[in-house]
Every structure is written in C-alpha cells, then in structure tokens.
Scaffold this motif. Structure first.
Motif, PDB file in Angstrom:
ATOM      1  N   ARG A   1       0.924  -1.387   0.054  1.00 42.86           N
ATOM      2  CA  ARG A   1      -0.059  -0.004   0.038  1.00 42.86           C
ATOM      3  C   ARG A   1       0.753   1.220   0.004  1.00 42.86           C
ATOM      4  O   ARG A   1       0.476   2.148  -0.572  1.00 42.86           O
ATOM      5  CB  ARG A   1      -0.952  -0.145   1.244  1.00 42.86           C
ATOM      6  N   SER A   2       2.077   1.159   0.781  1.00 41.80           N
ATOM      7  CA  SER A   2       2.704   2.343   0.857  1.00 41.80           C
ATOM      8  C   SER A   2       3.351   2.599  -0.525  1.00 41.80           C
ATOM      9  O   SER A   2       3.562   3.822  -0.926  1.00 41.80           O
ATOM     10  CB  SER A   2       3.719   2.123   1.849  1.00 41.80           C
ATOM     11  N   ILE A   3       3.993   1.515  -1.142  1.00 46.02           N
ATOM     12  CA  ILE A   3       4.403   1.698  -2.401  1.00 46.02           C
ATOM     13  C   ILE A   3       3.649   2.206  -3.328  1.00 46.02           C
ATOM     14  O   ILE A   3       3.915   3.164  -4.374  1.00 46.02           O
ATOM     15  CB  ILE A   3       5.321   0.114  -2.968  1.00 46.02           C
ATOM     16  N   ALA A   4       2.233   1.719  -3.530  1.00 46.76           N
ATOM     17  CA  ALA A   4       1.260   2.072  -4.356  1.00 46.76           C
ATOM     18  C   ALA A   4       0.936   3.346  -4.348  1.00 46.76           C
ATOM     19  O   ALA A   4       0.873   4.053  -5.278  1.00 46.76           O
ATOM     20  CB  ALA A   4       0.042   0.924  -4.194  1.00 46.76           C
TER      21      ALA A   4
ATOM     22  N   ASP B   1      -3.350   4.963  -8.653  1.00 47.94           N
ATOM     23  CA  ASP B   1      -4.539   4.512  -9.416  1.00 47.94           C
ATOM     24  C   ASP B   1      -4.791   3.338  -9.661  1.00 47.94           C
ATOM     25  O   ASP B   1      -5.723   2.798 -10.059  1.00 47.94           O
ATOM     26  CB  ASP B   1      -4.801   5.360 -10.783  1.00 47.94           C
ATOM     27  N   LEU B   2      -3.863   2.312  -9.077  1.00 47.00           N
ATOM     28  CA  LEU B   2      -3.663   0.885  -9.346  1.00 47.00           C
ATOM     29  C   LEU B   2      -4.894   0.325  -8.289  1.00 47.00           C
ATOM     30  O   LEU B   2      -4.687   0.304  -7.163  1.00 47.00           O
ATOM     31  CB  LEU B   2      -2.675   0.300  -8.995  1.00 47.00           C
TER      32      LEU B   2
ATOM     33  N   LEU C   1       7.917  -0.814 -17.447  1.00 42.55           N
ATOM     34  CA  LEU C   1       7.358  -1.593 -16.480  1.00 42.55           C
ATOM     35  C   LEU C   1       7.401  -1.444 -15.094  1.00 42.55           C
ATOM     36  O   LEU C   1       8.425  -1.925 -14.451  1.00 42.55           O
ATOM     37  CB  LEU C   1       7.543  -3.128 -16.928  1.00 42.55           C
ATOM     38  N   ILE C   2       6.518  -0.565 -14.384  1.00 45.11           N
ATOM     39  CA  ILE C   2       7.014  -0.182 -13.030  1.00 45.11           C
ATOM     40  C   ILE C   2       5.903  -0.786 -11.952  1.00 45.11           C
ATOM     41  O   ILE C   2       6.106  -0.980 -10.955  1.00 45.11           O
ATOM     42  CB  ILE C   2       7.036   1.275 -12.844  1.00 45.11           C
ATOM     43  N   ALA C   3       4.810  -1.451 -12.434  1.00 43.70           N
ATOM     44  CA  ALA C   3       3.706  -1.564 -11.442  1.00 43.70           C
ATOM     45  C   ALA C   3       2.537  -2.145 -12.196  1.00 43.70           C
ATOM     46  O   ALA C   3       2.016  -1.863 -13.627  1.00 43.70           O
ATOM     47  CB  ALA C   3       3.174  -0.444 -10.566  1.00 43.70           C
ATOM     48  N   GLY C   4       1.855  -3.222 -11.725  1.00 48.82           N
ATOM     49  CA  GLY C   4       0.520  -3.689 -12.349  1.00 48.82           C
ATOM     50  C   GLY C   4      -0.195  -4.581 -11.491  1.00 48.82           C
ATOM     51  O   GLY C   4       0.236  -5.013 -10.110  1.00 48.82           O
TER      52      GLY C   4
END
Length: 291
Positions: A197-200, A206-207, A234-237
């Motif tokens: 959650r902290s990283i997001a 918006d993920l 490609l950093i998040a998904g």
C-alpha cells in the motif's frame, strides 16, 4: 507463537536494567515505556496460556525458531504480537487455523491480530471443533526453474541481498523489459494493507489493489534505472490469473517473503523465476461461527 519483547532484546544487548536505562536515556527515551509494553505482552501471553484446556498438547514458539519448528496438521495456532508476526508464521503453515491476538491495542493495526487476549481460549476451542469463521487469505508463491518454491502472505521481494542494483529481464502481461532496479515486489491483498500500500501510494496511486481473499496480486519495481541497456517502463501492475516471470542477469539475487530475509531462495545468473498466486491459503480466524 510470540516475538521477543523490546526489553528482552535490550537486556540481551546491554546486560542489566541499569545499562538499558542509561542507553535509552542517552537517546531521549524512557525505560518505563519499554517495561510497560513488556508487562502487557507477558500478561497477554499468560492470559492466552491460562485459557487453553489443560489436556491439550501445547508448545510456545519464538519468531526466531519458526524455521526449525514443525507444525502438526491438527494444530491451532495462536499468534500473540503484531500483525507482521502472523505473516512470519504463514509460510510454515498449511491449513491450520490462526488466531491473531493483539497484546498492545492502539500500537498495532490489528488487521491480522484483531482479537483480545481474553478471547483466545474460546476461539481456539471453536477452531479446534471446526466451528470458527475463517478468512481464506490468498498467498503469493515464487517458483524457480529448478523446482525451488517460497510462499508468503504479504509479499515477496526479489533483488540483491545487499539491496544494491539487481539486473534481470522482466516479463509480465505480454510485455518484456530488461531492468536494473532495487528489486521487484509482488504482494497479495493482505500485503496491500501494508508495505505494498505504501509503495502504491507513491508509484501507482490509481492501481486497484486486490482484497485479502482475491486470487490476484499487485507488483511493483523499486527504482528502475533507465540506461542504454535497461528500461523503466514496466513499474507496476496487477496480476489476475496471470504470472510475473523474471530471468536473473546478476551474479546472484535472492527471493524472500514477509521480511524473513534469512529464510530465502538464492537465484543465479540465467535462472528463471515465476511468481503466481499460491494454491495454499492462510486461514485466519474471524470469530466463532454464528457470532
């Protein structure tokens, strides 16, 4: 199951209460607060132990001994401590019900340790009788091309043991990229209430993060470095019924889960790794059935 208190750790390091008091005072802290938390933890452990039926087999396990302790299939596991302690135990369990007890309300988030010490015995009896309501929490699994596996409740981290730059080729969602970064984190819906959650919040606000029981994962790349030979697209998904694949391009990387870095997989140059939702779940007790 429990973790050594701050006071016990400080005494092991400094020898006497007087030395501990001096050490804390030099840093603007008080021994009284440390002693008060120690007393509350000891009282919670005593309350839980006193409520267990006297004819039940029992054992006490400290966090540092988890890797050497063998849980039996019929065990009921009472975890007395912070939320992370439940995550630490998760990889060593297989369908045993887990009851999270919070000895320090107000200091812990209480997501995985929602119960008061006084409720421990009744919940343990309900869990043993199969009459407890449980949450089947999804877990994350790392599998290497030579058959090694690692399972975690919150998240797995793949990177350098010393947290230096890790080089690898990432494949996810039909896209490929060679990267150099501080590592790749893949987390569950339970992990989405913690570190992920902290990283997001910073990297991908918006993920849509998964829920605790969702068979889905969220992944993040820490500090990817764009260079002539590596990218940072490609950093998040999110992974829904999909996998994240990684090919090691460093001399040595490691994979570990839920902060248990000492219990890890070592990955060598050219080795392939696949991260997916695990078949296993963690069964955390919510309450007695019907309540």
């Amino acid at each position: 199951m429990h973790r050594t208190s701050e006071l016990t750790e400080l005494l092991a390091r400094h020898g006497t209460r007087g030395q501990v008091a001096f050490f804390l005072d030099q840093r603007g802290q008080s021994l009284a607060g440390v002693e008060e938390r120690d007393e509350r933890i000891r009282a919670a452990l005593a309350d839980v132990a006193a409520g267990i039926p006297p004819d039940w087999r029992r054992a006490s396990v400290e966090r540092g001994d988890l890797a050497r302790f063998v849980f039996e299939p019929g065990d009921v596991v009472l975890v007395v401590g912070q939320d992370g302690l439940v995550a630490n135990a998760a990889k060593y369990l297989d369908a045993q019900p887990v009851i999270g007890i919070d000895p320090l309300p107000g200091r812990n988030a209480g997501i995985l340790v929602p119960h008061a010490p006084a409720a421990g015995a009744a919940l343990a009896e309900a869990a043993y009788a199969g009459a407890a309501s449980v949450c089947e929490r999804a877990m994350v699994q790392v599998r290497t091309d030579d058959g090694q596996t690692l399972i975690a409740l919150n998240e797995v981290m793949i990177g350098q043991a010393g947290h230096q730059s890790a080089r690898y080729a990432l494949s996810v969602g039909g896209r490929d990229e060679r990267q150099s970064s501080s590592g790749v984190i893949v987390g569950t819906g339970t992990g989405a209430t913690g570190w992920c959650r902290s990283i997001a919040r910073i990297q991908a606000p918006d993920l849509p993060l998964p829920g605790p029981t969702d068979r889905a994962l969220a992944w993040f790349v820490r500090e990817p470095w764009p260079s002539p030979s590596t990218g940072a697209e490609l950093i998040a998904g999110r992974l829904d019924d999909a996998a994240l694949d990684l090919r090691v391009e460093s001399d040595q990387l490691v994979a570990f889960g839920d902060g248990m870095e000492a219990d890890r997989l070592t990955l060598w140059w050219g080795q392939r790794v696949r991260v997916t939702v695990a078949d296993r779940t963690l069964r955390t007790v919510i309450g007695a059935a019907g309540r």
